[in-house]
Motif scaffolding. Structure first.
Motif, PDB file in Angstrom:
ATOM      1  N   ILE A  58      -7.438   4.539  -4.880  1.00  0.00           N
ATOM      2  CA  ILE A  58      -6.770   3.300  -5.268  1.00  0.00           C
ATOM      3  C   ILE A  58      -7.562   2.136  -4.673  1.00  0.00           C
ATOM      4  CG2 ILE A  58      -4.674   1.924  -5.052  1.00  0.00           C
ATOM      5  CD1 ILE A  58      -3.167   4.602  -4.589  1.00  0.00           C
ATOM      6  N   ARG A  59      -7.882   1.161  -5.478  1.00  0.00           N
ATOM      7  CA  ARG A  59      -8.472  -0.089  -4.983  1.00  0.00           C
ATOM      8  C   ARG A  59      -7.396  -1.169  -5.083  1.00  0.00           C
ATOM      9  NH1 ARG A  59     -14.202  -0.474  -4.790  1.00  0.00           N
ATOM     10  NH2 ARG A  59     -15.259   1.440  -5.506  1.00  0.00           N
ATOM     11  N   MET A  60      -7.119  -1.819  -3.961  1.00  0.00           N
ATOM     12  CA  MET A  60      -5.997  -2.763  -3.926  1.00  0.00           C
ATOM     13  C   MET A  60      -6.447  -4.136  -3.449  1.00  0.00           C
ATOM     14  SD  MET A  60      -2.565  -2.468  -1.567  1.00  0.00           S
ATOM     15  CE  MET A  60      -2.203  -3.927  -0.571  1.00  0.00           C
ATOM     16  N   ASN A 106       8.123   9.844  -5.253  1.00  0.00           N
ATOM     17  CA  ASN A 106       7.555   8.906  -6.219  1.00  0.00           C
ATOM     18  C   ASN A 106       8.685   8.028  -6.751  1.00  0.00           C
ATOM     19  OD1 ASN A 106       6.586   7.601  -8.526  1.00  0.00           O
ATOM     20  ND2 ASN A 106       5.232   9.282  -9.071  1.00  0.00           N
ATOM     21  N   HIS A 107       9.032   7.016  -5.956  1.00  0.00           N
ATOM     22  CA  HIS A 107      10.149   6.167  -6.362  1.00  0.00           C
ATOM     23  C   HIS A 107      10.108   4.859  -5.588  1.00  0.00           C
ATOM     24  CE1 HIS A 107      11.900   7.109  -2.531  1.00  0.00           C
ATOM     25  NE2 HIS A 107      13.050   6.553  -2.818  1.00  0.00           N
ATOM     26  N   PHE A 108      10.970   3.943  -5.953  1.00  0.00           N
ATOM     27  CA  PHE A 108      11.100   2.627  -5.326  1.00  0.00           C
ATOM     28  C   PHE A 108      12.261   2.717  -4.337  1.00  0.00           C
ATOM     29  CE2 PHE A 108      12.969  -1.810  -5.992  1.00  0.00           C
ATOM     30  CZ  PHE A 108      12.181  -2.383  -5.013  1.00  0.00           C
ATOM     31  N   GLU A 112       0.823  -1.200   0.000  1.00  0.00           N
ATOM     32  CA  GLU A 112       0.000   0.000   0.000  1.00  0.00           C
ATOM     33  C   GLU A 112       0.865   1.261   0.000  1.00  0.00           C
ATOM     34  OE1 GLU A 112      -3.687   2.001   2.515  1.00  0.00           O
ATOM     35  OE2 GLU A 112      -2.300   0.628   3.511  1.00  0.00           O
ATOM     36  N   TYR A 113       1.915   1.264   0.824  1.00  0.00           N
ATOM     37  CA  TYR A 113       2.820   2.410   0.889  1.00  0.00           C
ATOM     38  C   TYR A 113       3.390   2.735  -0.491  1.00  0.00           C
ATOM     39  CZ  TYR A 113       7.312   4.729   1.750  1.00  0.00           C
ATOM     40  OH  TYR A 113       8.395   5.568   1.711  1.00  0.00           O
ATOM     41  N   HIS A 114       3.834   1.696  -1.208  1.00  0.00           N
ATOM     42  CA  HIS A 114       4.425   1.939  -2.523  1.00  0.00           C
ATOM     43  C   HIS A 114       3.362   2.392  -3.529  1.00  0.00           C
ATOM     44  CE1 HIS A 114       7.401   1.692  -5.676  1.00  0.00           C
ATOM     45  NE2 HIS A 114       6.560   0.967  -6.401  1.00  0.00           N
ATOM     46  N   LEU A 115       2.149   1.846  -3.444  1.00  0.00           N
ATOM     47  CA  LEU A 115       1.096   2.280  -4.361  1.00  0.00           C
ATOM     48  C   LEU A 115       0.776   3.758  -4.173  1.00  0.00           C
ATOM     49  CD1 LEU A 115      -1.620  -0.514  -4.675  1.00  0.00           C
ATOM     50  CD2 LEU A 115      -0.068   0.352  -6.422  1.00  0.00           C
ATOM     51  N   HIS A 116       0.734   4.209  -2.921  1.00  0.00           N
ATOM     52  CA  HIS A 116       0.498   5.636  -2.694  1.00  0.00           C
ATOM     53  C   HIS A 116       1.597   6.460  -3.367  1.00  0.00           C
ATOM     54  CE1 HIS A 116      -2.784   6.349   0.394  1.00  0.00           C
ATOM     55  NE2 HIS A 116      -2.849   5.051   0.147  1.00  0.00           N
TER      56      HIS A 116
END
Length: 692
Positions: A270-272, A191-193, A176-180
């Protein structure tokens, strides 16, 4: 590797000092009668800010060095490079070239080391027995003076970074953290990995690592904390001797753009699809950097209000409508330029179906907070508790204590860094209103997480199935002017706040021993705090050892904790902690905190142990949560699964989740209430009361 502190209602990073044009007087640090700790602050000639803590009662010495750079500074083509550098830094130095020397020295002296990379900070730390502190400081400092970055270990450490990433692949929180982050502004450093993997790091050269190190690591952006029982003069000599040689490259401060989530007049959603059987709704509101409001802590005030679980709270209304079972969140400021205010709501099946109503209630709570104005009485309550906590609360030790101090020097004015979390110095309605004004629909990104979501995308790194939408219609506009909800109010004045904190005179040990009750009492003679700890264990007879009773006990524990949640939360904000746990060994109740208010909490707890009142809707939500947890357990982390196997192997009475699931599915509220009325009919209470 550090995940940003997104989903907890506690400000892990403290907020910074009052605005310079409106200075406030800082009162002297209060100390408990037996507090022998002392601090010292100074700046080395190379620019490193140093804070020392000397306390003869510490069990371990420790140090932490924080560097003001993190994963937000990763090059676009080398995501995870800051984290990779953190790993590579430990691979020997010119003075101690053996890459295992540091680790072996610490392990041989009862210590350990670690590090983590956050968005705007990288922290390195260790703890060790007191006698070995100087040798550890010598070895530790060399990593920042003359590291080797040995190329022969590049592949090994790249695999280590990749293993950290793989460990989190099925962690829904990280997903979820990365999707945000994926829906933050394109080109923004957030906005990165951030972890890195073999995909992003393969091909990294020795020159790239050295260039990143020389470009971003400098004494001028480092802070050092050293803690131990050695006198301050000795700690200072070691700090100056071993850390003064670190080079100051006179780097310009890193300034990150603040607009990571620009406002947009739409409901961004976002739907996850999760790995586990979760149901939750997360709201993220973008905040500007507000470290200048350290003295008034507006974000902490709002965290307290929206995370409140007592009577009249947002959570109480959600529970009353059968929409949610829990709430968490708070403010996070991983960088000085921006932050987030998060709310995560645990949904019932009805809440998932009608998440729009959940959003309505959240914004009704925000509307109510605006209408109520500045809550001066809540500020005064938080201020009173902070004064007591600064004087009496256990602040920890070892590496954890050193990490906190080094980070606080990075984030707070140097002269009060160690006191930052406890200083509530001035009320500031303007700062409070500034944060509240950012809790708007157009300044929000939400995620709905549940099994069976409609998805049409797959995230690249984690493989998360999700969808994204922007709704400018009714779903958005209804949040602009939410209706008032009478059941949602600001927290009432807390009746548990202590008003005095004196110690009782010494009293002798007392013992009561009767067939159904044993009481042990001990007066505190060591810590000398106005606190008490009460432990009550009701030991069950062996005849109750069965699968059915084990499951009933887990339901009983959940039901009583739910009934007492509003009281326990309110008491917790006044420094009183309550816990009830149960298994086939018995029921254990623990009460801890300031003794002045303990009797009031004890009375409320006792009144709900046998005849608790719970609505069928709330019981069904509890049952649903327990059943989903049992069903999802096989997808837990490996260490949790093996711990269950170990317990089932070594304990006479222990039942695995797959055994408990059929029993849990058939339980009713009436059955648990009847079980509670019979539970204390046989057995014995053993009690210990210790403290003031």
């Amino acid at each position: 590797m550090k995940l940003r502190t997104l989903f907890v209602f506690a400000l892990a990073a403290v907020l910074p000092l009052a605005r310079a044009e409106n200075p406030v007087e800082v009162p002297p640090r209060p100390q408990a009668p037996n507090d022998e700790s002392s601090y010292r602050r100074f700046t080395l000639d190379n620019g490193i800010k140093v804070i020392l803590l000397s306390d003869p009662k510490l069990n371990k010495s420790a140090a932490s060095l924080a560097v003001g750079v993190g994963s937000y500074s990763d090059p676009a083509n080398r995501q995870g490079l800051a984290h990779f550098l953190e790993h590579m830094l430990f691979l020997g130095t010119e003075k101690y070239p053996d890459e295992s020397d540091y680790r072996q020295y610490l392990e041989g002296n009862g210590g350990y080391s670690n590090a983590y990379t956050a968005g705007a900070i990288t922290n390195y730390h260790f703890e060790v027995r007191h006698e070995a502190l100087e040798g550890a400081l010598d070895r530790f400092s060399q990593f920042f003076i003359a590291p080797l970055f040995s190329a022969k270990f590049t592949e090994r450490e790249m695999n280590a970074v990749n293993s950290e990433f793989q460990f989190r692949l099925e962690n829904d929180l990280w997903r979820e953290y990365h999707l945000h982050g994926t829906y933050y502004r394109q080109g923004h450093p957030a906005n990165h990995f951030n972890i890195g993997s073999r995909e992003t790091l393969t091909g990294t050269t020795h020159e790239e690592l050295l260039n990143f190190y020389k470009t971003h690591y400098s004494a001028g952006i480092m802070t050092l904390a050293v803690t131990g029982k050695a006198p301050l003069d000795q700690l200072e000599r070691w700090a100056r001797e071993y850390f003064s040689p670190i080079e100051n490259r006179h780097l310009a401060p890193i300034n990150l753009p603040a607009d990571f989530l620009p406002p947009k007049p739409a409901l961004r959603m976002i739907r996850m699809e999760p790995v586990k059987d979760l149901r939750q709704l997360t709201l993220e509101f973008a905040l500007p950097g507000i470290r200048q409001y350290y003295a008034s802590k507006p974000a902490e005030l709002l965290s307290y209000i929206f995370g409140y679980e007592g009577e009249g709270s947002l959570l109480s209304q959600l529970k009353a409508e059968g929409l949610a079972t829990g709430i968490s969140g708070g403010a996070d400021f991983d960088a000085k330029e921006f932050g987030s205010f998060m709310l995560t709501i645990k949904l019932t099946p009805a809440g998932l179906k009608d998440y729009a109503r959940v959003l309505d209630l959240v914004f009704a709570a925000i509307r109510q907070a605006r209408a109520a104005g500045y809550p001066s009485y809540i500020f005064k309550e938080r201020q009173a508790m902070a004064r007591l906590d600064e004087m009496f609360k256990d602040k920890g030790e070892g590496a954890e204590r050193a990490v906190g101090l080094a980070n606080q020097v990075q984030e707070l004015p140097f002269e009060v860094a160690e006191r930052g979390p406890y200083l509530w110095l001035q009320e500031d309605p303007a700062g409070y209103q500034l944060v509240l004004d950012h809790l708007r629909p157009d300044n929000m990104l939400i995620s709905l997480i549940a099994k069976g979501q409609t998805t049409d995308k797959v995230e690249h790194y984690y493989g998360t199935h999700y969808s994204y939408s922007e709704d400018t219609g009714e779903a958005y506009t209804r949040l602009l002017n939410p209706p008032a909800v009478a059941g949602i109010q600001l927290p009432k004045a807390n009746p548990f706040i202590p008003t005095k904190a004196g110690q009782l005179p010494m009293q002798p040990l007392q013992l009561v021993n009767e067939p159904g009750f044993s009481l042990y009492y001990a007066q505190d003679t060591e810590f000398l705090r106005p606190m008490v700890s009460e432990v009550y264990r009701f030991r069950l007879p062996r005849a109750l050892g069965s699968l059915e009773n084990a499951v009933r006990l887990s339901f009983y524990q959940a039901c009583v904790n739910e009934v007492l949640n509003e009281t326990a939360y309110t008491a917790g904000q006044a420094g009183l902690n309550f816990s009830l746990t149960s298994d086939l060994e018995g029921v254990k109740i623990t009460l801890e905190g300031y003794n002045e208010s303990m009797a009031a909490l004890r009375d409320v707890v006792a009144a709900n142990l046998v005849d608790f009142k719970l609505s069928p809707e709330r019981f069904n939500a509890i049952k649903d949560r327990i059943v989903r947890g049992l069903t999802s357990f096989p997808r837990s982390d490996a260490y949790e699964v093996i711990n269950q196997t170990r317990r089932a192997t070594v304990r006479e009475f222990y039942y695995r989740p797959e055994e408990a699931l059929p029993v849990a599915t058939g339980l009713t509220l009436a059955a648990i209430q009847d079980f509670a009325r019979q539970l204390y009919g046989h057995g014995k209470i053993e009690a210990l009361v210790y403290g003031n």
